[in-house]
Enzyme design. Structure first.
Site, PDB file in Angstrom:
ATOM      1  N   GLU A   1     -92.525  -8.753  58.742  1.00 49.09           N
ATOM      2  CA  GLU A   1     -92.908 -10.079  59.211  1.00 49.09           C
ATOM      3  C   GLU A   1     -94.414 -10.093  59.373  1.00 49.09           C
ATOM      4  O   GLU A   1     -94.972  -9.237  60.063  1.00 49.09           O
ATOM      5  CB  GLU A   1     -92.304 -10.356  60.594  1.00 49.09           C
ATOM      6  CG  GLU A   1     -90.846 -10.713  60.592  1.00 49.09           C
ATOM      7  CD  GLU A   1     -90.323 -10.907  62.015  1.00 49.09           C
ATOM      8  OE1 GLU A   1     -89.101 -10.799  62.172  1.00 49.09           O
ATOM      9  OE2 GLU A   1     -91.128 -11.134  62.942  1.00 49.09           O
TER      10      GLU A   1
ATOM     11  N   ASP B   1     -95.733 -16.356  72.434  1.00 44.40           N
ATOM     12  CA  ASP B   1     -96.177 -14.969  72.403  1.00 44.40           C
ATOM     13  C   ASP B   1     -96.841 -14.522  73.691  1.00 44.40           C
ATOM     14  O   ASP B   1     -97.552 -15.285  74.336  1.00 44.40           O
ATOM     15  CB  ASP B   1     -97.141 -14.767  71.224  1.00 44.40           C
ATOM     16  CG  ASP B   1     -96.403 -14.739  69.899  1.00 44.40           C
ATOM     17  OD1 ASP B   1     -95.497 -13.892  69.758  1.00 44.40           O
ATOM     18  OD2 ASP B   1     -96.697 -15.580  69.041  1.00 44.40           O
TER      19      ASP B   1
ATOM     20  N   TYR C   1     -82.440 -14.496  63.375  1.00 43.79           N
ATOM     21  CA  TYR C   1     -83.253 -13.688  64.278  1.00 43.79           C
ATOM     22  C   TYR C   1     -82.791 -13.992  65.697  1.00 43.79           C
ATOM     23  O   TYR C   1     -82.977 -15.093  66.184  1.00 43.79           O
ATOM     24  CB  TYR C   1     -84.720 -14.094  64.087  1.00 43.79           C
ATOM     25  CG  TYR C   1     -85.756 -13.256  64.812  1.00 43.79           C
ATOM     26  CD1 TYR C   1     -85.573 -12.817  66.114  1.00 43.79           C
ATOM     27  CD2 TYR C   1     -86.951 -12.933  64.181  1.00 43.79           C
ATOM     28  CE1 TYR C   1     -86.532 -12.070  66.766  1.00 43.79           C
ATOM     29  CE2 TYR C   1     -87.935 -12.182  64.832  1.00 43.79           C
ATOM     30  CZ  TYR C   1     -87.714 -11.752  66.120  1.00 43.79           C
ATOM     31  OH  TYR C   1     -88.680 -11.026  66.771  1.00 43.79           O
TER      32      TYR C   1
END
Lengths: 406, 273
Positions: B50, B61, B176
């Site tokens: 990725e 994040d 995911y």
């Protein structure tokens, strides 16, 4: 002007105002905002909810706020008849509490007792901390480190009200970064926490919900102007960071074509300097904080830090409904520099005995430009959306720096 | 193209082991070192890669990947250069699946059609867009699928059964699973939770399930590899890059050595179970 029947029907089911708005959020948050939308839709039509909200408006916030004829400023400028919508007289000193109260009542319905907020000038943080204290909720506020420095009294107020204030040092350490951190925190507490967004931005349903809670400003103005003058105002002026006070004033008038609507963005050092917070004047469409709107950004789609003397306007985006009204040309958007706002700040203090916040000082600076050229029977309403006590130290510093102490 | 992803998971299945997915941010700490690391990943043991597209405001994040984005942007990284990086990687590797992960705004400004065209040409196999839920599929997901680029969806602990079919629609490549409530690099889920979540997802989709967020050590990667089809490691890798800012050769060597350790964990997980 468009041929739309109404400018007041948005957003659509997906939260879009034309191409703007939407729900650009991480999957973790999607189920939450869908649930919020469901509950909020119920609240809108629930007489019990509306009654409770109205009661808090009257007894806790102090609504309706007056529509005040600013006689001395009107005389001095020599043109349009200028009215101030006095939302700075609300409990906590700004319009922000209208929205916090509404959202806190929604949160209570959802059984959430933990509240998150982001804040720039600290007014939204204070208003959130206030309603949290009132309803016995736990309050966590994210505020940029630079803003904490600029708005110390508000930080102290939030702490006194029992809130935890997190200093955000990432990025430019201002409102944008506070919102990033608030969203990150929310993702980690998704199941227990309610996020009270302070402006008409973020993923659907926030822009519409915050607008609805702030629309009390415009609804009252309409009624008060009918009482005072027997007709609608000719021009509305309000400052815009994210745009909640402006949207609250504007929205009830959107379908009155005779009413000219002007939003005032923060021009910082001037648009050509590149150091400003005027996303409609100096930005272009992009996606940030859950919605598509006009953003300050570079050619690679990286967000550019905004600049304004006013912490409350220091944001590189704007609510999606404003972006749409701009595209539809239903509202006009202009900008005012730091210096012009400083001048209006002093002008208003001396002529009306009202110390405005730096945010509405931008709106007033634009009024000072246009009012002299307008006829004396032209009715102009400016939203005095916050009081300036919080800005005193910063303003004194700026004036001293410019060699113009009071 | 989706094909490389499908073939890789088929090969992993044939070997009866889980895959190791490694995340790095494009251009971190600078474009040249980043390319060296990227080129070394397959040999070090990464089964899928990725590549993060740097963004100023990465809302999902944690501090480590935020800082990686900042380093890359400071080194002059752009989305165009990210695609250049992928193209350079593809010169030496035609088989390792590579997906781009990031936030929508840079793609939107680049232009969706032009981006998909250029990404496909550069050798990108799939996209993971953090701020593109199923509700906004018309915008990027469906155009990507039409081009043959996989659109990999994130499923999270808040994705309830009612919502799951929507999340699993219009998706390809793999799913995911974000194993924690939170942002990257902050907490770790316990294996029991992951196992239950994977079982739930498996009932709803034939796609492989990769699990990420909060996997920091070879041991944790191995634990995930026992129950999922792949384990994703990002923050721990990015931290090593951050810890060796002065010596490019050392940065590359230390990063790849760590990936070797992770790969060992993942590859032996089921044998040891």
């Amino acid at each position: 002007m468009s041929t739309l029947n109404s400018f007041r029907t948005g957003p659509d089911e997906g939260g879009h105002f034309g191409i703007f708005g939407g729900r650009y959020v991480a999957e973790t948050l999607m189920p939450l905002i869908l649930e919020l939308e469901r509950v909020y839709t119920q609240c809108k039509t629930d007489p019990g909810f509306q009654k409770e909200l109205a009661s808090f408006h009257t007894h806790y916030v102090g609504r309706p706020s007056p529509l005040y004829f600013a006689e001395r400023i009107t005389e001095k400028l020599g043109g349009a008849k200028i009215y101030f919508k006095r939302d700075e007289l609300n409990h906590t000193g700004a319009h922000k509490v209208n929205n916090c109260l509404g959202q806190a009542l929604v949160a209570r319905r959802m059984g959430k007792r933990h509240i998150i907020a982001e804040t720039g000038a600290g007014q939204h943080g204070v208003a959130t901390a206030t309603v949290c204290a009132r309803f016995g909720m736990e309050c966590t506020v994210f505020m940029g480190a630079e803003d904490i420095e600029r708005q110390k009294p508000n930080v102290e107020r939030m702490r006194l009200l029992g809130a935890t204030v997190h200093s955000v040092t990432s990025g430019s350490a201002t409102l944008k970064d506070a919102m990033n951190e608030a969203l990150r925190f929310w993702v980690s507490k998704a199941e227990s926490h309610f996020y009270i967004i302070g402006t008409v931005a973020g993923p659907h349903p926030y822009p519409a919900m915050v607008r609805d809670f702030q629309s009390v400003i415009g609804i009252e103005t309409k009624q008060q102007m009918m009482e005072a003058e027997g007709r609608l105002p000719d021009t509305l002026v309000a400052c815009i960071g994210g745009g909640s006070n402006a949207m609250g004033l504007f929205h009830p008038f959107l379908d009155d074509p005779s009413v000219r609507i002007i939003g005032v963005e923060a021009g910082g050092y001037g648009i050509s300097s590149g150091k400003h917070a005027a996303s409609l004047t100096g930005g272009r469409p992009g996606v940030l904080h859950g919605n598509r709107t006009f953003l300050l950004q570079d050619d690679d789609g990286q967000i550019i830090e905004a600049h304004s003397i006013s912490a409350g306007l220091d944001y590189p985006g704007i609510g999606p409904e404003h972006a749409w009204l701009h595209d539809m040309k239903r509202a006009e958007y202009v900008s005012i520099t730091d210096d012009e706002a400083l001048e209006a700040f002093q002008f208003c203090s001396r002529l009306e005995g009202i110390i405005p916040a730096l945010e509405p000082s931008h709106a007033l600076a634009h009024v000072m430009k246009i009012a002299p050229k307008l006829p004396k029977d032209h009715l102009l309403v400016m939203n005095m959306c916050g009081r300036g006590d919080k800005d005193l130290a910063a303003v004194l510093g700026h004036l001293a720096k410019r060699g113009k102490p009071i | 193209m989706t094909k490389r992803i499908v073939e890789r998971f088929a090969a992993l299945k044939a070997e009866n082991r889980a895959g190791l997915v490694i995340f790095i941010t494009a251009g971190d700490p600078d474009p040249a070192v980043s390319l060296e690391i990227l080129k070394g990943l397959p040999k070090a043991g990464a089964d899928l890669i990725e590549v993060g597209m740097p963004f100023t405001d990465p809302m999902a994040d944690g501090p480590a990947i935020q800082a990686a984005s900042q380093r890359a942007l400071k080194a002059g990284m752009t989305l165009k250069k990210t695609l250049d990086l992928v193209r350079a990687f593809r010169e030496s590797d035609k088989t390792t699946p590579l997906v781009l992960m990031g936030y929508y705004n840079p793609v939107y400004i680049y232009g969706v059609d032009r981006f998909l065209e250029d990404a496909l040409k550069a050798g990108v196999d799939g996209l993971i867009m953090v701020d593109m839920p199923a509700e906004e599929d018309e915008e990027l997901c469906l155009p990507a699928l039409r081009k043959g680029i996989a659109f990999i969806r994130l499923a999270t602990p808040t994705t309830n059964d009612e919502r799951l079919p929507k999340v699993l629609s219009n998706t390809s490549g793999f799913v995911y699973y974000v194993s924690i409530l939170g942002i990257t690099g902050t907490a770790s889920a316990d294996t029991k939770h992951i196992e239950q979540a994977v079982t739930r997802l498996k009932r709803a989709t034939p796609l492989p399930i990769a699990v990420g967020f909060g996997i920091n050590t070879p041991e944790q990667a191995a634990a995930v590899a026992r129950v999922a089809d792949a384990a994703v490691v990002g923050t721990a890798v990015v931290k090593i890059i951050a810890d060796h800012p002065k010596h490019p050769t050392e940065t590359v060597a230390k990063t790849l050595a760590f990936i070797g350790d992770l790969a060992k964990g993942v590859r032996t997980a089921r044998a040891g179970a």
